[in-house]
Design a protein around this motif. Structure first.
Motif, PDB file in Angstrom:
ATOM      1  N   ARG A   3       0.860  -1.188   0.000  1.00  0.00           N
ATOM      2  CA  ARG A   3       0.000   0.000   0.000  1.00  0.00           C
ATOM      3  C   ARG A   3       0.900   1.243   0.000  1.00  0.00           C
ATOM      4  NH1 ARG A   3      -5.465   0.233   2.405  1.00  0.00           N
ATOM      5  NH2 ARG A   3      -4.862  -1.633   3.551  1.00  0.00           N
ATOM      6  N   SER A   4       0.707   2.103  -0.975  1.00  0.00           N
ATOM      7  CA  SER A   4       1.497   3.332  -1.062  1.00  0.00           C
ATOM      8  C   SER A   4       0.905   4.389  -0.131  1.00  0.00           C
ATOM      9  CB  SER A   4       1.508   3.856  -2.505  1.00  0.00           C
ATOM     10  OG  SER A   4       0.218   4.347  -2.850  1.00  0.00           O
ATOM     11  N   ALA A   5       1.616   5.493   0.013  1.00  0.00           N
ATOM     12  CA  ALA A   5       1.144   6.590   0.857  1.00  0.00           C
ATOM     13  C   ALA A   5      -0.196   7.138   0.362  1.00  0.00           C
ATOM     14  CB  ALA A   5       2.190   7.700   0.906  1.00  0.00           C
ATOM     15  N   SER A   6      -0.450   7.013  -0.941  1.00  0.00           N
ATOM     16  CA  SER A   6      -1.711   7.508  -1.506  1.00  0.00           C
ATOM     17  C   SER A   6      -2.825   6.473  -1.419  1.00  0.00           C
ATOM     18  CB  SER A   6      -1.499   7.921  -2.965  1.00  0.00           C
ATOM     19  OG  SER A   6      -1.169   6.782  -3.742  1.00  0.00           O
ATOM     20  N   GLY A   7      -2.505   5.267  -0.889  1.00  0.00           N
ATOM     21  CA  GLY A   7      -3.519   4.226  -0.734  1.00  0.00           C
ATOM     22  C   GLY A   7      -3.603   3.257  -1.894  1.00  0.00           C
ATOM     23  N   LEU A   8      -2.829   3.488  -2.940  1.00  0.00           N
ATOM     24  CA  LEU A   8      -2.803   2.563  -4.067  1.00  0.00           C
ATOM     25  C   LEU A   8      -1.902   1.373  -3.750  1.00  0.00           C
ATOM     26  CD1 LEU A   8      -2.491   5.106  -7.020  1.00  0.00           C
ATOM     27  CD2 LEU A   8      -4.554   3.952  -6.195  1.00  0.00           C
ATOM     28  N   TRP A   9      -2.203   0.228  -4.349  1.00  0.00           N
ATOM     29  CA  TRP A   9      -1.398  -0.976  -4.134  1.00  0.00           C
ATOM     30  C   TRP A   9      -0.380  -1.107  -5.253  1.00  0.00           C
ATOM     31  CZ3 TRP A   9      -1.513  -3.856   0.208  1.00  0.00           C
ATOM     32  CH2 TRP A   9      -2.538  -3.565   1.115  1.00  0.00           C
TER      33      TRP A   9
END
Length: 189
Positions: free
Chosen positions: A149-155
């Motif tokens: 999970r990235s900081a922006s919420g994308l995987w």
């Protein structure tokens, strides 16, 4: 995993029933499904990973659990038995039958579960705000896939396979070798 007909069970009834069952069952929205038996490659990979990860997990003050510990996904009304999970959240010390706040979940793939592990199960796991990393481990070749999970919420997807021999689980700050993970593993066809 095979689905067995059953009446709708509440999460509380499932936990009581499962505690007395001789067979493990996952729970999805009131229905239970018996878990399939694991292969030699599956069990060896899980054991190798647990052995390799445990020192790092302990050093971080976290807990590592193998296949007999459930993860509760309250938003999705599910309980799953991942092959390995790591939790660093003190709230998980309050629930001895399941954990709700893992930061890392690892699933060793099998022919009968791979589509589910990659699809609906991964979608369900994404409902856990604590989950930072979801790892799939192949039993048919030396290949691991990490979804972070990235900081922006994308995987974000990353694959590991030879000829490179390193793997990183960023959620727990662990680095190791694919050759160690696959030590003594007879790959499946």
């Amino acid at each position: 995993m095979s689905t067995q007909p059953s009446p709708q069970l509440s999460p509380e009834d499932y936990l009581k029933w499962e505690a007395q069952s001789g067979v493990k069952h996952e729970y999805i929205n009131g229905q239970v499904s018996a878990m399939a038996a694991a292969s030699d490659a599956h069990v060896t990979l899980a054991l190798n990973l647990a052995t390799l990860l445990r020192p790092t997990v302990r050093q971080r003050g976290c807990r590592l659990y193998m296949s007999d510990m459930k993860v509760r996904l309250e938003q999705r009304n599910c309980f799953y038995y991942p092959d390995l999970l790591v939790t660093c959240d003190p709230r998980d010390q309050q629930t001895p039958l399941y954990k709700s706040f893992p930061c890392l979940v690892i699933e060793v793939l099998s022919a009968s579960t791979e589509v589910f592990d990659r699809g609906d199960k991964f979608i369900d796991y994404q409902s856990l705000e604590s989950l930072e990393e979801y790892v799939l481990v192949s039993t048919r070749g030396q290949r691991l896939e990490s979804f972070r999970r990235s900081a922006s919420g994308l995987w974000v997807w990353q694959a590991y396979s030879p000829p490179e021999d390193w793997v990183e689980f960023k959620s727990i700050g662990w680095q190791g070798h694919i050759s160690d993970i696959y030590g003594d593993v007879s790959l499946e066809l």
